[in-house]
Each structure stands twice: as C-alpha cells, then as structure tokens.
Enzyme design. Structure first.
Site, mmCIF file in Angstrom:
data_model
loop_
_atom_site.group_PDB
_atom_site.id
_atom_site.type_symbol
_atom_site.label_atom_id
_atom_site.label_comp_id
_atom_site.label_asym_id
_atom_site.label_seq_id
_atom_site.Cartn_x
_atom_site.Cartn_y
_atom_site.Cartn_z
ATOM 1 N N SER A 265 23.585 24.113 -63.256
ATOM 2 C CA SER A 265 23.876 25.197 -64.192
ATOM 3 C C SER A 265 23.157 24.963 -65.496
ATOM 4 O O SER A 265 22.907 23.826 -65.902
ATOM 5 C CB SER A 265 25.396 25.258 -64.429
ATOM 6 O OG SER A 265 25.691 25.966 -65.609
ATOM 7 N N LYS A 266 22.830 26.062 -66.181
ATOM 8 C CA LYS A 266 22.196 25.924 -67.498
ATOM 9 C C LYS A 266 23.136 25.247 -68.487
ATOM 10 O O LYS A 266 22.714 24.783 -69.532
ATOM 11 C CB LYS A 266 21.729 27.279 -68.023
ATOM 12 C CG LYS A 266 22.836 28.284 -68.286
ATOM 13 C CD LYS A 266 22.314 29.480 -69.101
ATOM 14 C CE LYS A 266 21.314 30.294 -68.324
ATOM 15 N NZ LYS A 266 20.880 31.502 -69.067
ATOM 16 N N ARG A 267 24.433 25.172 -68.134
ATOM 17 C CA ARG A 267 25.398 24.524 -69.020
ATOM 18 C C ARG A 267 25.510 23.025 -68.769
ATOM 19 O O ARG A 267 26.137 22.310 -69.520
ATOM 20 C CB ARG A 267 26.781 25.186 -68.878
ATOM 21 C CG ARG A 267 26.857 26.565 -69.547
ATOM 22 C CD ARG A 267 28.154 27.272 -69.233
ATOM 23 N NE ARG A 267 28.193 27.736 -67.853
ATOM 24 C CZ ARG A 267 27.584 28.831 -67.411
ATOM 25 N NH1 ARG A 267 26.880 29.575 -68.239
ATOM 26 N NH2 ARG A 267 27.668 29.190 -66.148
ATOM 27 N N ASP A 268 24.905 22.540 -67.672
ATOM 28 C CA ASP A 268 24.918 21.100 -67.398
ATOM 29 C C ASP A 268 24.018 20.392 -68.408
ATOM 30 O O ASP A 268 22.860 20.772 -68.571
ATOM 31 C CB ASP A 268 24.391 20.819 -65.984
ATOM 32 C CG ASP A 268 25.368 21.248 -64.907
ATOM 33 O OD1 ASP A 268 26.570 21.297 -65.206
ATOM 34 O OD2 ASP A 268 24.932 21.539 -63.778
#
Length: 496
Positions: A265-268
């Site tokens: 995820s781009k949030r990782d």
C-alpha cells in the site's frame, strides 16, 4: 471498424507516465515510471510525462512537486511533458478542457457517444424486472432513444451523461507481459465517459491524451487491466474520426507485494520513496532494486548500473507474477552501489546524513575530517543513514560522547586496567599514527596483560566511539588525535 495495433519500434516508440498528484510517491508508482523509462531509453524512443489532475478534491501542488522531485532524484528523465514542454502542451489534464470538449462534440456527431439519462436506481430496477443480477449494470437500453424521448427526459429536469457505444464483438489484444487476452462480446456494457456536468472521466481523457500524443506503448499496473477493452473501444471511435491511426500495445506490470503477501500500500512506510531516501538509499541502488520488482537482468545477477539496465531491458521479460518488496535485499543491493561510489563522491553524499552532528553545513575542518574517515566505513555501509552511528563520534566533543549502556554493561572486570594501561602507553607514543597506535596497544594489552585480541580492544572502542562496534579502531584514533583519545579514555575509566 478494424484499427491496427501499433507496430512502432526503435526511435518511433513513445511511452507515457501519467500519475495523479495525490499523496507521496510510492514504490509501485515509481516502478511503473522506471519500466516505461527503461523501455523508451532501450529503444531510443520518447517518454512523455503528463499529470492527471482532474480530481480537485484529492490533487495537490505539494504532491505534484514531490513527483517531480522523485523522478529527478532517481534520474528518470523525460523528453516531453510537464516542466519540459513539447508539441502537445499543456501536459496537465486540468488545462486541456477545450481539447476534450471539441473531441466530445465530434464523437457525438459521429454517433460514437450518446446521451444516457438512467439513474443507478433505474438501472438496478431494470435488471430485477428482467430477472438479472441487480449488480449486472447497464444494458445499453438508451442507445436508440429518439430525439423526442431525449427532449422529454430533459423536460423532467434530467441532465444526461454521455456513454461510448461499445462494439458488439470480442475485444482482444496481445499483452506485452501476459500474452493474448480476450474480453468476450457483452462482457462490459456501454460506459460513461462524460459526467452530467460535462466533465470527462478518466476513461475518456486518458486514451484521448495517449492518441493525441502519439503514444505507441502503454506500460501500466495490473490493476488497470480490466479497463483495457474500454480503451480499445474508445480508440476505435477516435480512429473513425481521424484522431488515432493505431491502438497502442499494452503491457500490464505485476503487483508489488509487501509483508504477509499483501499488495504493497502507498501507506506502508517501506513503499514511501522519500522515507527510503531518508533512510539512506542512494538513487543508483534504489533504481537497481526497483527494476528487480518483476524483471531481472540475468538469473545469477542482481547488481547492475543504470546503463546496463537500459541496454538489457525488454518488457517481454517482465514476469507477470506479483513481486515482493524485500527490504533486506533492497538494502544489500544499495550497499553494493555505495561501495561502487568514488571515495570523494561517497563522502559528499554522507554530509546530509551528518547534519545533526555538524549542527548544519559542515565546516572546512569537518569536511576534511569526513573525507579522511569515509573510506573507513564505505565497505561496511549499506545505507547512508548509518553515517551518524558509524562516524558521528569523530565530530563530537569528549563530553558529548554517549556510551551505549549495553556496551558498558558488557565490559569485563579488567576494563579499567585495560583503559589505564592504554592511556599510559598512548601518552608516551612519539608518533600518533595508525601503525604506532596498533603496535603499542598490542604490546601492552595482548602481550603485556595477556588479553585475547578480540577482548583487548573492546574497552577502548567503547571509550573512543561510545559503541561496541565501530569503524577500524586504530585509524579512528589517529583521526581523532592524541588529546581527544586520551580524554575519552580517562572519561570512561572514571566510570568503570
């Protein structure tokens, strides 16, 4: 109407990278840019960099600038597009409204688009009434609405969206990564390309821009595979009105997976490009590793230069299976590239990572000391972010050295004797250089006190650096100078 797929090769190849400026650039997005760039450079073709910024609620100038920074930092350059310019300006979708409006009008006149007034509730009700799954979607029932019917619906206050009339036949294409793919006739219905407020959707503007900019190859993420037949359908319509002459070749890149085999995820944190830079990845190392996410240069080789990547890259060699972002392997490859740097280049790149120790930009004296110290750690370093741990002690005053509690706790009972004997011997040295320091300490500690070499120097290492593990000890002592070394030894000796 039959429209051929592009047969462009060599210098005629045109690819594009067209991100939305939302959030921070992440590994999956930049991997897509990298593969497009490597493909264009390998063939001697062009790369177009344009911005899809029609989502005003989520797009931001900050994200746009971060995209530019990420591309420039990694050295992924482009031939045409934002900031660079070119024959197809503007390169931001938000500035291309008039272009889209004209093409929408032409497609309407040619009968490729038609007005659709049905609401989602009405579409669902039609499916239920016909005994179909209510989620089946639109059934193309408004294709042949008469002018009178459309006028009556407008009189009710309805504003129509515009749908593309999809060919009633199988749509096939040869995916550059996955091979032949066919979407059977009827597998998707006429789809909306323009909202009731007149704003064109991504499904319209993306292929339109590709057609107008002469894009020959579309390399993009696997998540967009399902939209490909819609793009082909729109390309056929564009060809009919003279805007396109060929459909691009498509290649869909594999997902990048993170921990636990789930999509990264781009949030990782590990997918955030700037966090990776902050940790100390260098462009050469990260570029090398990102290219391995779905591709390889050879079965027995992982480390290669940018030029070698360009010379070898072929999209046909991209593996369609998901690839996993492995932080340890990424760091290892980065370390290989760190060791390939020229010593003066390596030292210069360490400066930003020592800013806290320097208290800002380094002085001439600090820069000179760093140039001498850098070779001591270049073979040991994987990430430039390790600079402060490895070299920070050289730039601190004696009273600012912090002794690692675990390192101090691990010292043996003879630590005080080792420190005192070392202090006396070093104080009497005529020449305070690496060879003399090593010789006198071996004489005093190994031969004199009978301590094994791997234990003899640990108290000195903790005294001088604050840590149990450090750059080569004797070289570090020479760089610090006699006064600083003696002061550090006395400071630790007083507490053990």
């Amino acid at each position: 109407m039959s429209v051929p797929f592009s047969t462009a090769t060599g210098g005629d190849v045109v690819v594009r990278f067209c991100p939305s400026p939302t959030g921070t650039p992440h590994v999956g997005l930049i991997r897509t840019a990298l593969f497009n760039w490597a493909f264009a450079r390998h063939h001697g073709g062009k790369m177009v960099f344009r911005i899809e910024d029609t989502d005003t609620a989520r797009d931001s100038q900050e994200s746009y600038e971060q995209l530019l920074e990420a591309m420039r930092w990694l050295g992924i350059d482009w031939d045409e597009g934002v900031e660079t310019g070119g024959p197809h300006e503007p390169y931001r979708q938000s500035q291309r409204g008039e272009i889209y409006a004209e093409l929408i009008e032409r497609l309407l006149e040619a009968g490729h688009l038609y007005e659709s007034f049905a609401t989602a509730e009405e579409i669902e009700a039609r499916n239920l009434e016909a005994g179909r799954d209510p989620r089946q979607g639109y059934d193309n029932f408004e294709r042949e609405l008469s002018a009178e019917q459309r006028e009556a619906l407008r009189a009710e206050g309805r504003q129509p969206s515009l749908r593309l009339r999809v060919p009633d036949e199988d749509l096939s294409f040869d995916d550059l990564v996955r091979g032949e793919i066919t979407f059977p006739a009827g597998s998707f219905s006429d789809f909306v390309v323009v909202r009731p407020n007149g704003a064109p959707l991504y499904t319209f503007v993306n292929p339109v821009d590709d057609a107008l900019m002469g894009v020959t190859h579309v390399l993009r993420g696997e998540d967009l595979l399902s939209s490909t037949p819609r793009q082909i359908a729109l390309y056929r319509a564009l060809a009919d009105i003279g805007v396109a002459t060929a459909i691009p070749r498509f290649g869909h890149m594999p997902y990048v997976m993170g921990e636990g085999n789930r999509k990264l995820s781009k949030r990782d944190p590990q997918s955030n490009l700037f966090l990776l830079r902050e940790a100390g990845f260098i462009p050469e190392g990260l570029l090398n590793y990102l290219s391995l996410l779905g591709w390889s240069i050879a079965h027995d080789r992982d480390v290669f230069t940018r030029d070698e990547l360009i010379a070898a890259f072929d999209v046909a060699d991209v593996n369609p299976n998901p690839s996993r972002f492995d932080p340890k392997k990424a760091e290892s490859i980065n370390g290989d590239h760190v060791r390939m740097l020229a010593p003066d280049d390596f030292a210069a790149r360490l400066e930003p990572y020592l800013g806290q120790v320097f208290g800002g930009a380094p002085s001439d004296e600090e820069r000179a000391l760093l140039a001498q110290a850098a070779p001591l750690v270049q073979e040991r370093m994987q990430l430039l972010g390790q600079a402060e741990d490895m070299l920070g002690f050289l730039f601190l005053d004696t009273e600012d050295i912090r002794h690692d509690p675990d390192a101090v706790a691990g010292l043996t009972d003879d630590a005080h004797a080792v420190l005192e004997a070392s202090r006396r011997a070093l104080a009497e040295l005529e020449t305070f250089d690496t060879a003399a320091i090593e010789q006198v300490l071996r004489d005093v500690l190994v031969d004199g006190l009978g301590i094994k070499p791997r234990f003899a120097f640990t108290p000195l290492r903790v005294a001088v650096t604050g840590r149990r593990v450090s750059p080569p000890l004797f070289e570090s002592m020479e760089l610090l100078g006699r006064d600083a070394v003696l002061a550090r030894i006395e400071r630790l000796a007083a507490s053990v």
